[in-house]
Write a protein that holds these residues in place. Structure first.
Motif, PDB file in Angstrom:
ATOM      1  N   PRO A 128       0.844  -1.208   0.000  1.00  0.00           N
ATOM      2  CA  PRO A 128       0.000   0.000   0.000  1.00  0.00           C
ATOM      3  C   PRO A 128       0.870   1.245   0.000  1.00  0.00           C
ATOM      4  O   PRO A 128       1.774   1.388   0.824  1.00  0.00           O
ATOM      5  N   ASP A 145      -6.391   3.109   7.258  1.00  0.00           N
ATOM      6  CA  ASP A 145      -6.477   2.039   6.255  1.00  0.00           C
ATOM      7  C   ASP A 145      -6.144   2.586   4.868  1.00  0.00           C
ATOM      8  O   ASP A 145      -6.905   2.437   3.913  1.00  0.00           O
ATOM      9  N   GLY A 146      -4.979   3.224   4.761  1.00  0.00           N
ATOM     10  CA  GLY A 146      -4.561   3.836   3.509  1.00  0.00           C
ATOM     11  C   GLY A 146      -4.219   2.812   2.448  1.00  0.00           C
ATOM     12  O   GLY A 146      -3.964   1.638   2.720  1.00  0.00           O
ATOM     13  N   SER A 147      -4.186   3.282   1.195  1.00  0.00           N
ATOM     14  CA  SER A 147      -3.890   2.373   0.085  1.00  0.00           C
ATOM     15  C   SER A 147      -3.008   3.056  -0.954  1.00  0.00           C
ATOM     16  O   SER A 147      -1.822   2.800  -1.045  1.00  0.00           O
ATOM     17  N   TRP A 151      -3.609  -0.075  -5.156  1.00  0.00           N
ATOM     18  CA  TRP A 151      -4.685  -0.872  -4.549  1.00  0.00           C
ATOM     19  C   TRP A 151      -5.027  -2.085  -5.404  1.00  0.00           C
ATOM     20  O   TRP A 151      -5.330  -3.161  -4.879  1.00  0.00           O
ATOM     21  N   SER A 156      -5.598  -2.412   0.526  1.00  0.00           N
ATOM     22  CA  SER A 156      -5.300  -1.384   1.530  1.00  0.00           C
ATOM     23  C   SER A 156      -4.498  -1.978   2.683  1.00  0.00           C
ATOM     24  O   SER A 156      -4.238  -3.182   2.735  1.00  0.00           O
ATOM     25  N   ARG A 234     -13.659   3.108   3.068  1.00  0.00           N
ATOM     26  CA  ARG A 234     -13.021   3.422   4.338  1.00  0.00           C
ATOM     27  C   ARG A 234     -13.939   4.253   5.223  1.00  0.00           C
ATOM     28  O   ARG A 234     -13.484   4.909   6.163  1.00  0.00           O
ATOM     29  N   ASP A 407     -12.246  12.315  -1.387  1.00  0.00           N
ATOM     30  CA  ASP A 407     -11.927  10.910  -1.125  1.00  0.00           C
ATOM     31  C   ASP A 407     -13.048   9.966  -1.531  1.00  0.00           C
ATOM     32  O   ASP A 407     -13.171   8.881  -0.983  1.00  0.00           O
ATOM     33  N   GLN A 443     -11.552   5.471  -7.363  1.00  0.00           N
ATOM     34  CA  GLN A 443     -11.380   6.476  -6.322  1.00  0.00           C
ATOM     35  C   GLN A 443     -10.987   7.817  -6.923  1.00  0.00           C
ATOM     36  O   GLN A 443     -10.099   7.892  -7.784  1.00  0.00           O
ATOM     37  N   GLU A 482     -10.043   6.129   1.283  1.00  0.00           N
ATOM     38  CA  GLU A 482      -8.808   5.825   2.019  1.00  0.00           C
ATOM     39  C   GLU A 482      -8.392   6.904   3.017  1.00  0.00           C
ATOM     40  O   GLU A 482      -7.531   6.650   3.854  1.00  0.00           O
TER      41      GLU A 482
END
Length: 500
Positions: A128, A145-147, A151, A156, A234, A407, A443, A482
């Protein structure tokens, strides 16, 4: 310094070995992040150890003061701001503690890019990949929970979190991961009595697992029913998929909880092998809609990343770099960066060439393209996002690109429809916006240009958010892919999840 802050500073300095600051200048520094908000805390603590964190949390519980975890690189929604005690992990708790063949254990202040520099010597990486990797801390990355761009290949952060050492709201320290549920027929009293004798925190852990599993089981139908149709999500607590096969994955549940359920003091995460070969194409489009229409065709080639940048980003790139002035056609309205990776050169070069041919010649979506096959060119192509996106914030003028609806994520198949709705809404409010997105998984980072010193623009911002989110819900998307909910999106969480 007022008497309350003075007393708080003296109390905390007697409890922790790290830094404690309550003075006006220091707390003002921590009153803002990368969001539009400003909330001055009572105190800032920079702990040196888990024991320091326990001491702060225990003290805060006794005094009924809220606690906010802070790292770096991820605060676009105001998640780390609040009027209580800010705990900054990025100053001291930044050690890589242990490395194994397929995992690594870190403190929360370890910077993502520095971790990957370290792992490179072992032929590994933590997949990630947030845009601000050179400042983003691992605690922050897990907490939201970033990605990032990759992805499609890595998912993530929560997919790779194996276990966490955490401090709960009462100061209890736990190591949590995938926890086995109590055996059927085992009574709560018997289980807790047998465990208390040896370890009080273990009893607390068993009780929490039992309560969580009961809650999730009772609401399983609602959890499934109210999930968005987007590929990633997220928004809110991540309840889907944490209870299955007789286990409760507590580490997975805590990933994305923004520090509201526990503070992370150590994390064990899975690592992945570095790809041996990479190829990146840069596809140019004369209309944003054509770029969106090309995405489903591109996904057939199983790319590991597919990012979009609009004309505003491309113009800025051409103005600031001679390399990009030569590379990017002046009439490009949008670009897609598409990467394919693999263990063999033929696995990436042939599919990438076929992809470019299909999107440009057969489908005629793109009017031009560039192909990068060696490492230097691949890095130059990806630096387009790393170097140009942050420059938007340095533009002159009162209107700034505001991270308030930046986001959203929708199913890739409905991207063309959402982009049309987005443009209609922006025109209705007479607002322009920059657009950058990981469109391979649907996204979009949308940043309207607004002057928040102007009350009319503040009101316009609120209307924009409501209307754009209504379109997101209509198309089965999520308000957060994210970056988390924080102060920006928490008011909209109930609209996304309804009864859940």
């Amino acid at each position: 310094m007022d008497p309350e802050r003075q007393r708080l500073q003296e109390d905390l300095r007697g409890l922790v070995t790290g830094d404690v600051r309550c003075d006006d200048l220091f707390t003002q520094v921590y009153a803002s992040d990368a969001s539009i908000y400003e909330v001055r805390p009572l105190a800032v603590v920079r702990p040196r150890s888990t024991a320091d964190v326990v001491a702060v949390v225990t003290y805060a519980a006794q005094k009924r003061l809220p606690v906010y975890a802070r790292g770096a690189g991820t605060g676009l929604a105001g998640e780390s701001l609040g009027p209580g005690i800010v705990v900054d992990f990025s100053r001291y708790m930044r050690r890589i503690l242990q490395i194994d063949s397929e995992s690594v254990r870190v403190q929360p202040g370890v910077v993502h890019a520095q971790l990957n520099d370290y792992l490179r010597a072992y032929g590994r990486t933590f997949g990630p990949d947030p845009a601000n990797s050179n400042v983003t801390t691992m605690g922050s990355l897990i907490a939201i929970d970033g990605s990032g761009s990759y992805w499609l290949k890595y998912g993530s952060a929560r997919r790779h979190v194996l276990s966490l050492q955490v401090v709960l709201a009462d100061g209890t320290v736990m190591e949590v991961g995938q926890e086995a549920l109590p055996a059927s027929g085992e009574t709560t009293e018997a289980a807790e009595t047998s465990t208390v004798a040896s370890d009080g925190s273990a009893a607390r852990q068993r009780a929490l697992i039992r309560q969580l599993s009961t809650t999730l089981s009772q609401n399983a139908e609602a959890i499934e029913k109210y999930q968005p149709q987007s590929l990633l999500n997220r928004c809110g607590y991540q309840l889907a998929g944490v209870l299955k096969d007789g286990h409760l994955d507590v580490a997975r549940l805590l990933s994305g909880s923004e520090g509201t359920l526990a503070l992370i003091t150590e994390a064990t995460v899975a690592t992945q092998p570095l790809p041996k070969h990479r190829a990146v194409s840069m596809l140019f489009f004369d209309r944003l809609e054509n770029a969106a229409l090309a995405v489903p065709e591109i996904l057939k080639y199983e790319p590991c990343a597919c990012d979009l940048l609009d004309r505003r980003h491309l113009s800025l790139a051409r103005e600031t770099s001679p390399e990009y002035e030569v590379l990017i056609p002046a009439d490009a309205e949008a670009v897609l960066l598409v990467e394919i990776s693999g263990d063999e050169a033929s696995e990436v070069r042939e599919p990438q060439s076929q992809l470019v041919d299909r999107i440009r010649r057969k489908k005629q979506f793109a009017f031009d393209a560039r192909l990068a096959l060696d490492a230097a060119e691949v890095d130059l192509f990806w630096q387009l996002t790393r170097r140009v996106v942050p420059r938007l914030h340095r533009l002159k003028g009162n209107a700034r690109p505001i991270p308030i609806v930046e986001d959203v994520a929708v199913p890739p198949a409905v991207l063309p429809e959402f982009l049309l709705r987005m443009q209609t809404t922006l025109k209705k409010h007479q607002v322009t916006a920059s657009l950058f997105g990981h469109v391979g998984h649907g996204q979009l980072h949308i940043r309207p240009f607004l002057d928040l010193a102007n009350p009319a623009d503040v009101q316009r911002m609120e209307s924009l958010a409501s209307e754009l989110y209504a379109d997101v819900f209509h198309l089965g998307g999520t308000i957060s892919g994210e970056h988390g909910d924080g102060l920006s999106r928490t008011p909209f969480v109930c609209e996304q999840y309804g009864p859940l």
